[in-house]
Design an enzyme around this catalytic site. Structure first.
Site, mmCIF file in Angstrom:
data_model
loop_
_atom_site.group_PDB
_atom_site.id
_atom_site.type_symbol
_atom_site.label_atom_id
_atom_site.label_comp_id
_atom_site.label_asym_id
_atom_site.label_seq_id
_atom_site.Cartn_x
_atom_site.Cartn_y
_atom_site.Cartn_z
ATOM 1 N N THR A 1 16.619 -28.904 -47.324
ATOM 2 C CA THR A 1 15.957 -28.191 -48.416
ATOM 3 C C THR A 1 16.599 -26.850 -48.702
ATOM 4 O OG1 THR A 1 14.366 -27.328 -46.827
ATOM 5 C CG2 THR A 1 13.701 -29.277 -48.077
ATOM 6 N N CYS B 1 12.452 -20.569 -42.676
ATOM 7 C CA CYS B 1 11.007 -20.397 -42.556
ATOM 8 C C CYS B 1 10.654 -19.670 -41.267
ATOM 9 C CB CYS B 1 10.309 -21.766 -42.501
ATOM 10 S SG CYS B 1 10.336 -22.649 -44.062
ATOM 11 N N CYS C 1 5.072 -21.882 -40.758
ATOM 12 C CA CYS C 1 5.114 -22.288 -42.168
ATOM 13 C C CYS C 1 4.235 -23.515 -42.422
ATOM 14 C CB CYS C 1 6.549 -22.602 -42.587
ATOM 15 S SG CYS C 1 6.628 -23.074 -44.341
ATOM 16 N N ARG D 1 5.386 -29.030 -45.505
ATOM 17 C CA ARG D 1 5.548 -30.318 -44.828
ATOM 18 C C ARG D 1 6.636 -30.202 -43.757
ATOM 19 N NH1 ARG D 1 7.674 -35.574 -45.757
ATOM 20 N NH2 ARG D 1 9.240 -34.753 -47.164
ATOM 21 N N ARG E 1 17.803 -19.982 -48.822
ATOM 22 C CA ARG E 1 16.779 -19.145 -49.446
ATOM 23 C C ARG E 1 15.615 -18.936 -48.483
ATOM 24 N NH1 ARG E 1 13.981 -22.014 -52.333
ATOM 25 N NH2 ARG E 1 15.033 -24.032 -52.192
ATOM 26 N N CYS F 1 11.873 -19.177 -47.628
ATOM 27 C CA CYS F 1 10.822 -20.073 -48.107
ATOM 28 C C CYS F 1 9.757 -19.278 -48.850
ATOM 29 C CB CYS F 1 10.204 -20.790 -46.905
ATOM 30 S SG CYS F 1 8.695 -21.678 -47.271
HETATM 31 ZN ZN LIG Z 1 8.309 -21.796 -45.012
#
Ligand SMILES: [Zn+2]
Length: 370
Positions: free
Chosen positions: A43, A47, A51, A54, A76, A78
């Site tokens: 993805t 995180c 978090c 999912r 990036r 999250c």
């Molecule tokens: Zn996250």
């Protein structure tokens, strides 16, 4: 194709699923936030451990000991858990904990406006967060604290019975009635075991009944729950037959009030030094219990696995039963594999009440976050 590329950039470390940190990600363990971060190659985000997104396949996950390492992936941050910012949970919990201390230490109940000003928030926002974290309004918390407050200390250890009577029981409450027979006891009985060790203690009142807190020089050594304060004092005596038991002084009242506050509102946490006494095996079990987050339960068999003694389920149940630090060592979070509550040294109803309370505060936390 992208997946292949990402995998090449971040060769999948096969051991992530076996890393103890992965278990904390799976458990969405809030206490792990700030200790490490993880990134997900598929993805392209990184995180914090708690978090709510999912869960990723561990084969696509990389663990990072620092935020800089997580950023270095080029991924990036999250949007759901905002790994770059301070944890919302941590900030809110600290704010509410500070407000609780303020309520506890004030002679007169602080107004909502005063509490919100001290927290640097609007009254409406402060009230909402306080309720979400504690499950109570600030007013309810103040009332609960007043009810639980230990009324009076003792200047010295001269009259232990007076100390018990003054320290723990409201003059108008049922504990007062129950404690009267204690007045006939002499302090010498409490000292009969010798003066090698001094144990300070006091009895308070919580929504789960009487609560006895006792400390050695090293830390809190016993937290006992029950219906009958006198039985708790006798229990303490049995646990420390050689010690000199000393009724609580004023400093000690504050500590008992904190323990009562923690029983009422588990989300606040109990950050007290503990004097944990047990065999090496018991200490291993109790350590594993302390790693179970608020609002979660695990089975005896699971604890057995975690401490590397998979066949010791019975011994683990026995170690739970021998725990003398109710709530602080959360043996109430251990249940049977089939989900049945199983036993609790301080009564199955208290176990149920504690678990319900913790589940409620955990859900409240989630709804604030969402
Ligand atoms: Zn996250």
């Amino acid at each position: 194709m992208f997946i292949t590329l990402a995998k090449d950039l971040h060769p999948a470390p096969l051991q992530v699923a076996d890393d103890p940190r992965w278990a904390r990600i799976v458990a969405r363990d809030k206490s792990a936030d700030g200790e490490f971060w993880y990134s997900v190659a598929t993805t392209g985000v990184y995180c914090r451990p708690s978090c709510p997104s999912r869960r990723a396949n561990p084969r696509n996950v990389q663990l990072h000991g620092t935020l800089d390492q997580a950023r270095a992936t080029g991924f990036r941050p999250c949007r759901r858990c905002n790994p770059d910012g301070p944890s919302l949970e941590a900030g809110n919990a600290a704010m509410v904990a500070a407000a609780c201390r303020r309520i506890e230490q004030s002679e007169e109940e602080p107004s909502l406006g005063e509490l919100a000003d001290a927290a640097g928030r609007s009254a409406g926002y402060f009230h909402r967060i306080f309720k979400a974290v504690t499950g109570l309004t600030p007013k309810d918390y103040a009332a609960a604290h007043r009810a639980a407050r230990v009324r009076q200390g003792l200047e010295d250890g001269a009259s232990v019975t007076t100390a018990i009577y003054d320290a723990g029981f409201n003059s108008s409450g049922r504990f007062y009635e129950k404690s009267t027979f204690m007045l006939g006891m002499t302090p010498t009985r409490y000292r009969a075991g010798g003066a090698h060790e001094e144990i300070r203690f006091a009895v308070g009142e919580s929504s789960l009944g009487a609560i006895l807190v006792a400390s050695s020089q090293k830390g809190v050594a016993s937290i006992l729950l029950g219906d009958d304060p006198d039985a708790l004092v006798r229990d303490l005596q049995d646990r420390f037959p050689k010690a000199r038991l000393i009724g609580g002084d004023r400093d000690y009242e504050a500590l008992v009030a904190r323990v009562v506050g923690f029983v009422e509102v588990p989300a606040l946490g109990l950050d007290l030094p503990l004097d944990v006494r047990g065999t090496a095996f018991q200490q291993r079990v109790w350590q594993a219990l302390q790693d179970i987050p608020v609002g979660r339960t695990v089975s005896y068999a699971e604890i057995a696995q975690r401490i590397g003694a998979p066949k010791a389920t019975r011994a683990i149940a026995a170690a739970c039963a021998a725990n003398s630090l109710a709530v602080a060592i959360p043996c109430h979070r251990v249940i049977r594999k089939d989900g049945a509550l199983s036993g609790y040294a301080w009564g199955a109803e208290r176990k149920r009440a504690l678990l319900d309370r913790e589940a409620a505060s955990d859900n409240a936390n989630r709804s604030v976050r969402a």
